[in-house]
Design a protein around this motif. Structure first.
Motif, PDB file in Angstrom:
ATOM      1  N   ALA A  47     -10.361  57.834  48.871  1.00  0.00           N
ATOM      2  CA  ALA A  47     -11.053  57.201  50.010  1.00  0.00           C
ATOM      3  C   ALA A  47     -11.004  58.098  51.244  1.00  0.00           C
ATOM      4  CB  ALA A  47     -10.444  55.838  50.311  1.00  0.00           C
ATOM      5  N   ALA A  48      -9.843  58.675  51.531  1.00  0.00           N
ATOM      6  CA  ALA A  48      -9.732  59.560  52.687  1.00  0.00           C
ATOM      7  C   ALA A  48     -10.577  60.814  52.491  1.00  0.00           C
ATOM      8  CB  ALA A  48      -8.270  59.941  52.927  1.00  0.00           C
ATOM      9  N   SER A  49     -10.632  61.304  51.264  1.00  0.00           N
ATOM     10  CA  SER A  49     -11.431  62.495  50.974  1.00  0.00           C
ATOM     11  C   SER A  49     -12.915  62.212  51.143  1.00  0.00           C
ATOM     12  CB  SER A  49     -11.132  63.003  49.564  1.00  0.00           C
ATOM     13  OG  SER A  49      -9.762  63.350  49.460  1.00  0.00           O
ATOM     14  N   GLU A  50     -13.350  61.020  50.778  1.00  0.00           N
ATOM     15  CA  GLU A  50     -14.746  60.632  51.019  1.00  0.00           C
ATOM     16  C   GLU A  50     -15.033  60.599  52.516  1.00  0.00           C
ATOM     17  OE1 GLU A  50     -16.469  57.943  47.412  1.00  0.00           O
ATOM     18  OE2 GLU A  50     -15.021  56.942  48.722  1.00  0.00           O
ATOM     19  N   ARG A  51     -14.101  60.059  53.295  1.00  0.00           N
ATOM     20  CA  ARG A  51     -14.310  60.008  54.751  1.00  0.00           C
ATOM     21  C   ARG A  51     -14.403  61.410  55.345  1.00  0.00           C
ATOM     22  NH1 ARG A  51     -10.765  55.692  54.124  1.00  0.00           N
ATOM     23  NH2 ARG A  51      -8.951  56.925  54.755  1.00  0.00           N
ATOM     24  N   VAL A  52     -13.529  62.319  54.915  1.00  0.00           N
ATOM     25  CA  VAL A  52     -13.545  63.691  55.418  1.00  0.00           C
ATOM     26  C   VAL A  52     -14.880  64.357  55.078  1.00  0.00           C
ATOM     27  CG1 VAL A  52     -12.539  65.982  55.050  1.00  0.00           C
ATOM     28  CG2 VAL A  52     -11.059  64.028  55.479  1.00  0.00           C
ATOM     29  N   ALA A  53     -15.401  64.072  53.894  1.00  0.00           N
ATOM     30  CA  ALA A  53     -16.675  64.655  53.463  1.00  0.00           C
ATOM     31  C   ALA A  53     -17.879  63.882  54.011  1.00  0.00           C
ATOM     32  CB  ALA A  53     -16.736  64.698  51.940  1.00  0.00           C
ATOM     33  N   LYS A  54     -17.617  62.858  54.825  1.00  0.00           N
ATOM     34  CA  LYS A  54     -18.655  62.012  55.431  1.00  0.00           C
ATOM     35  C   LYS A  54     -19.529  61.334  54.373  1.00  0.00           C
ATOM     36  CE  LYS A  54     -18.794  64.288  59.852  1.00  0.00           C
ATOM     37  NZ  LYS A  54     -18.396  65.640  60.028  1.00  0.00           N
ATOM     38  N   LEU A  55     -18.859  60.840  53.332  1.00  0.00           N
ATOM     39  CA  LEU A  55     -19.536  60.142  52.245  1.00  0.00           C
ATOM     40  C   LEU A  55     -19.270  58.646  52.341  1.00  0.00           C
ATOM     41  CD1 LEU A  55     -18.526  62.565  49.377  1.00  0.00           C
ATOM     42  CD2 LEU A  55     -20.847  62.256  50.287  1.00  0.00           C
ATOM     43  N   THR A  56     -20.245  57.854  51.971  1.00  0.00           N
ATOM     44  CA  THR A  56     -20.034  56.407  51.929  1.00  0.00           C
ATOM     45  C   THR A  56     -19.061  56.093  50.792  1.00  0.00           C
ATOM     46  OG1 THR A  56     -21.980  56.155  50.527  1.00  0.00           O
ATOM     47  CG2 THR A  56     -22.286  55.802  52.894  1.00  0.00           C
ATOM     48  N   PRO A  57     -18.301  55.017  50.931  1.00  0.00           N
ATOM     49  CA  PRO A  57     -17.346  54.657  49.878  1.00  0.00           C
ATOM     50  C   PRO A  57     -18.042  54.514  48.520  1.00  0.00           C
ATOM     51  CG  PRO A  57     -16.931  53.369  51.847  1.00  0.00           C
ATOM     52  CD  PRO A  57     -18.217  54.122  52.084  1.00  0.00           C
ATOM     53  N   GLY A  58     -17.445  55.108  47.512  1.00  0.00           N
ATOM     54  CA  GLY A  58     -17.972  55.007  46.149  1.00  0.00           C
ATOM     55  C   GLY A  58     -18.891  56.158  45.754  1.00  0.00           C
ATOM     56  N   THR A  59     -19.351  56.937  46.720  1.00  0.00           N
ATOM     57  CA  THR A  59     -20.275  58.031  46.411  1.00  0.00           C
ATOM     58  C   THR A  59     -19.632  59.047  45.472  1.00  0.00           C
ATOM     59  OG1 THR A  59     -21.416  57.769  48.513  1.00  0.00           O
ATOM     60  CG2 THR A  59     -21.699  59.870  47.398  1.00  0.00           C
TER      61      THR A  59
END
Length: 145
Positions: A33-45
């Motif tokens: 989840a934190a890695s998705e946020r860092v990559a500016k991705l929506t949750p689950g992407t």
């Protein structure tokens, strides 16, 4: 919140830049989840991309193993070298000491016991061996035990 700049918004669009940011953070944190946020991705992407791309799934596994390796190294360091702690006494004086997290020691010991001890693990119980080893380390460090 219309004032949020477009570059800060999360996106479901996949790109090599986002993939790299995700994988680098995953290798550091082991946190999807934190890695998705860092990559500016929506949750689950990232999960969707993992299902769609075997190459990305393999890269994900490598990054996650690296992240868990870092986590284990940090835990092992704390178990062996202890954690510096300052204790404030009732009279207000402070005492610096080192604490050794026994739960972490037990978790690591049990995780590696069979690999290290093999068949020799049958005699003395794990708890007895660990208690003996902790007492040895404590004596070496000058603690009462």
């Amino acid at each position: 919140m219309a004032a949020i700049r477009k570059s800060r918004r999360l996106s479901a669009r996949w790109s090599k830049v986002r993939e790299q940011a995700f994988l680098e953070h995953l290798a550091l944190s082991s946190n999807v989840a934190a890695s998705e946020r860092v990559a500016k991705l929506t949750p689950g992407t990232a999960y969707r991309q993992r299902r769609a791309s075997p190459d990305f799934a393999r890269a994900w596994d490598v990054a996650l193993r690296e992240g868990y390796g870092r986590l284990e190294e940090a835990m092992l360091d704390r178990a062996i070298n202890g954690i510096p702690v300052t204790i404030t006494m009732k009279d207000g004086t402070k005492k610096d000491t080192v604490e050794f997290p026994e739960r972490t020691q037990m978790l690591l010991y049990n995780a590696h016991r069979a690999t290290v001890l093999g068949p020799a693990a049958n005699g003395e119980s794990a708890r007895e061996r660990l208690a003996r080893r902790i007492a040895e380390v404590s004596r070496k460090l000058g603690h009462d035990g």
